[in-house]
Scaffold this motif. Structure first.
Motif, short mmCIF file in Angstrom:
data_model
loop_
_atom_site.label_atom_id
_atom_site.label_comp_id
_atom_site.label_asym_id
_atom_site.label_seq_id
_atom_site.Cartn_x
_atom_site.Cartn_y
_atom_site.Cartn_z
N UNK A 1 0.72 -1.29 0.14
CA UNK A 1 -0.28 -0.11 0.35
C UNK A 1 0.67 1.08 -0.11
N UNK A 2 2.13 0.88 0.36
CA UNK A 2 2.75 1.69 0.44
C UNK A 2 4.02 2.33 -0.59
N UNK A 3 4.02 1.27 -1.86
CA UNK A 3 4.41 1.40 -3.09
C UNK A 3 4.49 2.54 -4.08
N UNK A 4 5.32 2.39 -4.46
CA UNK A 4 5.28 4.20 -5.50
C UNK A 4 3.99 3.54 -6.71
N UNK A 5 4.15 2.83 -6.97
CA UNK A 5 2.80 2.26 -7.98
C UNK A 5 1.78 2.44 -7.98
N UNK A 6 0.94 1.90 -6.30
CA UNK A 6 0.21 1.65 -4.97
C UNK A 6 -0.29 2.48 -4.16
#
Length: 171
Positions: free
Chosen positions: A144-149
């Protein structure tokens, strides 16, 4: 002769988001199944009935099932649209990029919510550090913290859709 739809192989964070969403669909599916098994093996101290049959637990599990189904269906539709576009030899449009990034990002966040909700009803045994629900809970919190999502992805999509940043290919 079969031609692979190479038109879908374009840069952007949408393809990473697809991997994140697929991972989260699997995490949520496993969490629902683990919670159901966990609750089926526990008994209420007073009634001696399994905790699985409690109204609140049944409701939470079925809401999780419905949300999982809706996320999977929307995600699969967006992927299917992209695949069909590629089979037709068309370049990936901004509209399709928005559809898949939003479907994938929504799937990640809603599947994290699914894992959290079934974790919450599973009781004290879900807290075991080595237990599957604890692991799933931790894993579902990562992408949920990944740059893509991340939540910022919704802002980026909104800026593109509203014409504030129409030329962005970051998606």
């Amino acid at each position: 002769i079969y031609h692979h739809p190479t038109a879908v192989l374009v840069p952007g964070k949408w393809n990473i988001a697809v991997c994140c969403a697929a991972t989260h669909l699997g995490l949520a599916r496993r969490a629902i199944d683990e919670a159901r098994a966990e609750l089926g093996g526990k008994k209420d101290r007073v009634t001696e009935r399994t905790l699985l049959g409690k109204t609140d637990n049944l409701r939470a599990l079925e809401q999780a099932e419905g949300l999982h189904y809706a996320c999977a269906a929307g995600f699969e539709k967006a992927l299917g649209d992209i695949w069909q576009n590629g089979l037709n030899g068309l370049p990936l449009s901004q509209e399709l990029r928005l559809a898949i990034i939003l479907a994938a990002t929504t799937t990640v966040h809603q599947c994290e919510s699914i894992v959290r909700s079934v974790y919450d009803i599973s009781g004290a045994s879900a807290l075991r550090k080595s237990g599957p629900l604890q692991r799933l809970y931790r894993d579902a919190s990562c992408l949920t913290h990944h740059g893509a999502t991340s939540l910022e992805t919704f802002n980026l999509a909104g800026r593109i859709r509203c014409g504030i940043d129409p030329l962005s290919i970051a998606i």
